[in-house]
Design an enzyme around this catalytic site. Structure first.
Site, PDB file in Angstrom:
ATOM      1  CE  LYS A 110      -3.003 -32.777 -11.158  1.00  0.00           C
ATOM      2  NZ  LYS A 110      -3.752 -31.561 -10.982  1.00  0.00           N
ATOM      3  NE  ARG A 112      -5.014 -37.247 -13.178  1.00  0.00           N
ATOM      4  CZ  ARG A 112      -5.572 -37.771 -12.083  1.00  0.00           C
ATOM      5  NH1 ARG A 112      -5.854 -36.991 -11.062  1.00  0.00           N
ATOM      6  NH2 ARG A 112      -5.835 -39.054 -12.001  1.00  0.00           N
ATOM      7  N   GLY A 131      -9.317 -28.469  -6.392  1.00  0.00           N
ATOM      8  CA  GLY A 131     -10.751 -28.573  -6.591  1.00  0.00           C
ATOM      9  C   GLY A 131     -11.374 -27.456  -7.400  1.00  0.00           C
ATOM     10  CG  MET A 162      -9.199 -24.779 -12.722  1.00  0.00           C
ATOM     11  SD  MET A 162      -7.626 -24.289 -13.446  1.00  0.00           S
ATOM     12  CE  MET A 162      -6.455 -24.922 -12.261  1.00  0.00           C
ATOM     13  NE  ARG A 207      -2.578 -30.601  -4.148  1.00  0.00           N
ATOM     14  CZ  ARG A 207      -3.764 -30.550  -4.706  1.00  0.00           C
ATOM     15  NH1 ARG A 207      -3.902 -30.028  -5.911  1.00  0.00           N
ATOM     16  NH2 ARG A 207      -4.843 -31.017  -4.097  1.00  0.00           N
ATOM     17  CG  HIS A 265     -13.925   5.262  12.558  1.00  0.00           C
ATOM     18  ND1 HIS A 265     -14.714   4.551  13.434  1.00  0.00           N
ATOM     19  CD2 HIS A 265     -13.116   6.025  13.322  1.00  0.00           C
ATOM     20  CE1 HIS A 265     -14.403   4.885  14.669  1.00  0.00           C
ATOM     21  NE2 HIS A 265     -13.435   5.787  14.628  1.00  0.00           N
ATOM     22  NE  ARG A 289      -2.957  11.789  13.144  1.00  0.00           N
ATOM     23  CZ  ARG A 289      -3.732  10.955  12.440  1.00  0.00           C
ATOM     24  NH1 ARG A 289      -3.316  10.501  11.278  1.00  0.00           N
ATOM     25  NH2 ARG A 289      -4.892  10.566  12.916  1.00  0.00           N
ATOM     26  CB  SER A 322       5.431   9.162   9.908  1.00  0.00           C
ATOM     27  OG  SER A 322       4.562   8.054   9.971  1.00  0.00           O
ATOM     28  N   GLY A 352       1.916   8.711   5.681  1.00  0.00           N
ATOM     29  CA  GLY A 352       0.534   8.321   5.967  1.00  0.00           C
ATOM     30  C   GLY A 352      -0.125   7.884   4.686  1.00  0.00           C
ATOM     31  CB  CYS A 354       2.055   5.597  10.444  1.00  0.00           C
ATOM     32  SG  CYS A 354       1.574   7.200   9.744  1.00  0.00           S
ATOM     33  CE1 TYR A 356       7.523   4.310  11.710  1.00  0.00           C
ATOM     34  CE2 TYR A 356       9.678   5.370  11.721  1.00  0.00           C
ATOM     35  CZ  TYR A 356       8.291   5.454  11.767  1.00  0.00           C
ATOM     36  OH  TYR A 356       7.677   6.674  11.861  1.00  0.00           O
TER      37      TYR A 356
END
Length: 906
Positions: free
Chosen positions: A27, A98, A107, A109, A371, A489, A651, A797, A799, A864, A884
């Site tokens: 602000k 403010r 909203g 504070m 804003r 799970h 796997r 990979s 885990g 992964c 990746y």
């Protein structure tokens, strides 16, 4: 820390600017910037966010002493520009106080308006303006706000009406009026007296008459509001650090409640819900800012187009609309044109959709705030793409402008917003898998499948889920569990399926025998309806209407942009052709984790799997595995075919074996009949399989080393499927991954078994296929000795689910017992199973990559664990050089956007 604590602005000048939001808050920085670009803003000053931290470190008195001189100078600065004096009854200056954090927290504070009024000043204000009603309306509002925010005037009981509103209702009822603006001067004067009396009676505090005391009370109250309950909760939800603090902005008051030539409103440069390039908002004539959002009066639309649309939705005739609810465009055409021009100027200046607050005082327009506007996921993508097409931002900015996690809103079913207003919240759990689900309660997987086949929509309610619940989970609209965390799970599988899931809802008590669930005194039976909000963790009673998320063409364009700039690609965690197909549609370029143990719970495979487990000899195991091989091969054909020409990382078997056998007498009797064994033999074998700590027991590569025939069968199933597809003209790219390796000798042993099985199969088939052989780095020792392990691996990979569990020593299925306390007490900042611990676990990942590539520079590395779909974790993976990330199908777009942002930021 900045030595300067207070920054002034006004009359087109400012000591701050937009890029100082960390210090001045959003602000304060934008108020300064608007001054610098010629937008009319009342003069004022901003106390920095650093002071907020000082306030909580040093205490109120010390900070007031530190600020006293600067604040007095800054008040004189406002007085000079407004040609009025703070606290002067003849020519009074009033101010607003403010809050303003660096991240928007709408909203959360507190704000105080009309500060500086007392019994004498209000008379001077009435005389100066010639408007006694306006003066006393402003005074009663100030006493009400100050009493609430500073003096702590609250309802005695949470169900009670606000005490000030109760007084207002009583005064209005005496004359039979409804709206606040119908009260006359005498009634407003009466409210001031009644308010002050109520404050003294309830809080023991006397309303301060001295404007200077009022100012310090308000400044400190705004700092205090940084630590109020709703602000803390919002920060947790949005990931806003507590140490950021809030700034405090003090501005000269301008008044929208001075009569019919005055007004107040909130507007947006674009539609925050849809993203359409349509100026919109609401305003009220003769009102102050809180009236627009408080619902005390029906706000009117700013544009005529918006007003017509609103009237149609409300079933209001054009005649009534034009007479009672005219738009600002119609009622104040010249001011509307100014407002429209300035909102356009602000959007072009900030290159983003703006959320603005304004006041019209006797025909003059003032801006109180601008804003970057909050928006839905759909709007976020559309606005970014539209701004790109309009030339306001470039491609890299369009990518950075989008929040990865908000893409969830585009991909999952959502609850109808209107329906949610009427919904009853029963309890809350962890928002484990986003989306919305509604269905009839069932408690068992078999019932879920049967009810689904009979045409019912069901929600499966479990204390916790296991792999045996997979069919039921697949059939259910959503899953609710009493236990388990974000990587339990239920959570992991639900995300993979794109199923809505709320986990760890500790308030629910399930009685499987009675088939009931009790939630805080409400008892629900099997067949009763329940609705789950997987995005918030809320559980609702009954049926709440859902709707399919709308995915626009802008989404596809954004994803194409991501592909243009990203270095690190995104694969998916998928165990079925269906999951693989969903992920492929979302842009996954392969499978980073296919968990074979999930395949064995199918009704066709569970029997030979149990035969294998129960066999006393190698020959017996091989007989059972021979039955499993063609079934496994069929699964792999489907997945490899779906991902034709893309890598599929499979796997090898990695569950504790006891999960495959029943633990109840009824199930054991059925199994004994199927196996041709006695009940005693079955019970003896089940008991033998029990382990004190199965997660650290006979699983992963330990299983393959102990029973190499399992590794042989799986290798032949994987490569046999690839050969079958190759003969059909496809291009399968299988990768065989050995799990839970902690020493290079484990991988070396399993590599020998895999190579021997492949050689034997290729000789039998008269055909070979290329395949990669790698390992899962999920044990700290594997990361520490990665240079040795890499000699026997084509790829790593990571885990990170298990790596996090073993590094912290936390059981991911039991963290719900202590993790909330850890988070509340700041022992840890975030759940490490949701957000990768970059300092500890991340250090192991980085070490594993460096050490592995020191031995084998061509080593491919990926992740992964569930962290592969969490934006900050994805960006970390980019920084440490992973090739990746892999994640659940519905998190693929999130990971693609985060990976592209990482590349752009670098």
């Amino acid at each position: 820390m900045s030595e300067k604590r207070v920054y002034t602005f006004g009359n087109g000048q400012a000591e701050g600017r937009a890029d100082m939001r960390n210090l001045l808050g959003g602000k304060g920085a934008n108020l300064a910037e608007m001054n610098l670009i010629g937008v009319p803003v009342p003069p004022g000053f901003t106390i920095t966010t650093d002071v907020c931290n000082e306030y909580f470190e040093k205490g109120k008195d010390d900070v007031v002493a530190l600020l006293k001189v600067d604040v007095e100078k800054s008040i004189h600065h406002i007085e000079k520009l407004m040609n009025s004096t703070f606290g002067d009854p003849e020519n009074p200056l009033l101010v607003s106080v403010r809050s303003g954090a660096r991240a928007s927290m709408p909203g959360m504070m507190d704000t105080i308006l009309n500060l500086g009024l007392n019994d004498e000043v209000v008379k001077g204000l009435a005389k100066k303006t010639g408007n006694e009603r306006f003066a006393y309306d402003s005074y009663r509002r100030f006493v009400q706000m100050y009493g609430d925010v500073v003096l702590g005037m609250k309802p005695v009981n949470k169900d009670d009406i606000d005490p000030f509103e109760a007084i207002i209702q009583k005064v209005k009822s005496l004359r039979g009026i409804v709206l606040d603006n119908e009260m006359n001067v005498e009634e407003l004067k009466q409210l001031v007296v009644l308010f002050k009396n109520a404050i003294k009676e309830q809080t023991g505090s006397v309303f301060p008459e001295n404007p200077v005391d009022q100012l310090w009370g308000a400044i400190c109250a705004v700092f205090d509001s940084w630590m109020n309950e709703r602000a803390i909760l919002y920060r947790k939800m949005e990931g806003i650090p507590q140490e950021w603090g809030t700034a405090v902005s003090v501005m000269a008051m301008v008044f929208g409640n001075m009569g019919d030539t005055s007004a107040t409103g909130v507007c947006f440069s674009r539609d925050a819900a849809t993203g359409e390039n349509r100026f919109n908002g609401e305003y009220l004539i003769n009102a102050q800012g809180e009236d627009v959002v408080a619902g005390i009066r029906t706000p009117q639309q700013i544009t005529k187009e918006g007003s017509l649309r609103w009237a149609k939705q409300q079933g209001i005739s054009e005649e009534i609309r034009a007479a009672k609810f005219p738009s600002m465009e119609e009622a104040m055409p010249e001011l509307y044109q100014q407002l429209n021009a300035l909102q356009d100027k602000l959007e072009k200046h900030y290159h983003d959709m703006q959320d603005m607050e304004f006041t019209v005082q006797e025909g003059k327009l003032w801006f109180l705030q601008t804003r970057n506007g909050k928006r839905t996921g759909t709007a976020m993508v559309k606005i970014a793409m539209d701004l790109l097409h309009e030339g306001l931002i470039d491609e890299k900015t369009a990518i950075q402008r989008c929040e990865p996690n908000k893409l969830d809103e585009l991909l999952h079913p959502v609850f109808d917003k209107e329906a949610l207003k009427e919904a009853k919240v029963l309890t809350r759990g962890l928002p484990a898998s986003p989306g919305a689900a509604c269905g009839q309660i069932v408690f068992f997987a078999d019932d879920a499948s049967k009810w689904h086949e009979d045409g019912h929509q069901v929600v499966m309610v479990r204390i916790e889920t296991s792999p045996e619940d997979l069919a039921g989970m697949s059939a259910a609209e959503g899953i609710l569990t009493a236990r388990g965390g974000m990587t339990s799970h239920a959570a992991v599988v639900a995300r993979g399926m794109g199923k809505c899931c709320v986990s760890g809802a500790g308030a629910i008590n399930i009685d499987y025998k009675a088939r009931t669930v009790e939630i805080d005194g409400t008892v629900l039976h099997e067949g009763d309806y329940l609705s789950l909000n997987g995005s918030t963790g809320e559980v609702y009673a009954g049926q709440v209407k859902t709707k399919e998320a709308e995915v626009s063409g802008d989404f596809a364009e954004l994803m194409a942009l991501c592909d243009k700039y990203t270095r690190m690609v995104v694969r998916t965690n998928a165990d079925t052709p269906h999951d693989a197909e969903v992920a492929k549609r979302f842009g996954a370029v392969g499978i980073g984790l296919c968990r074979t143990e999930h395949m064995f719970f199918d009704k066709d495979k569970i029997k030979p799997m149990r035969e294998m487990i129960l066999a006393d000899t190698k020959e017996g195991r091989e007989t059972a595995l021979a039955k499993l091989l063609p079934l496994q091969k069929k699964d792999f054909v489907g997945i490899l075919k779906c991902m034709d020409g893309q890598p599929v990382n499979i796997r090898l078997l990695d569950p504790p074996l006891h999960e495959f056998v029943p633990h109840d007498i009824k199930g054991q009797k059925v199994m004994a009949e199927e196996m041709g064994k006695s009940l005693a033999e079955i019970q003896q074998r089940v008991a033998a399989l029990q382990e004190v700590n199965p997660m650290l027991g006979l699983r992963g590569c330990r299983l393959g080393i102990t029973y190499p025939e399992i590794t042989t069968m799986q290798t032949k199933a994987i490569l046999g499927a690839a050969i079958e597809l190759k003969r059909q003209g496809y291009h399968p790219m299988p990768e065989i991954m050995v799990p839970l390796v902690g020493t290079y000798k484990e991988l070396k042993q399993q590599q020998a078994v895999i190579r021997a099985a492949a050689k034997e199969l290729f000789a039998e088939e008269g055909m070979e296929v290329d395949f990669k052989l790698g390992t899962m780095i999920e044990i700290p020792r594997a990361a520490l000795t990665a240079d040795e392990i890499a000699k026997y691996a084509d790829y790593f990979s990571f885990g990170t689910n298990d790596l996090t569990q073993m590094t912290f020593g936390y059981s991911r299925d039991d963290v719900a017992r202590f993790l909330p306390t850890y988070l509340d007490e700041k022992v840890i900042e975030v759940d490490p199973f949701q957000v990768l611990d970059q300092t500890g676990v991340g250090q192991l990942v980085e070490m594993g990559v460096k050490k592995g590539r020191s031995t084998k520079p061509t080593l491919k590395c990926g992740i992964c664990g569930e962290h592969g779909g969490e934006p900050s974790s994805v960006k970390f993976c980019h920084r440490v050089g992973l090739d990746y990330v892999s994640c659940s199908p519905f998190r693929v777009p999130i990971a693609r956007l985060a990976a592209a942002q990482a590349a752009v930021e670098k």
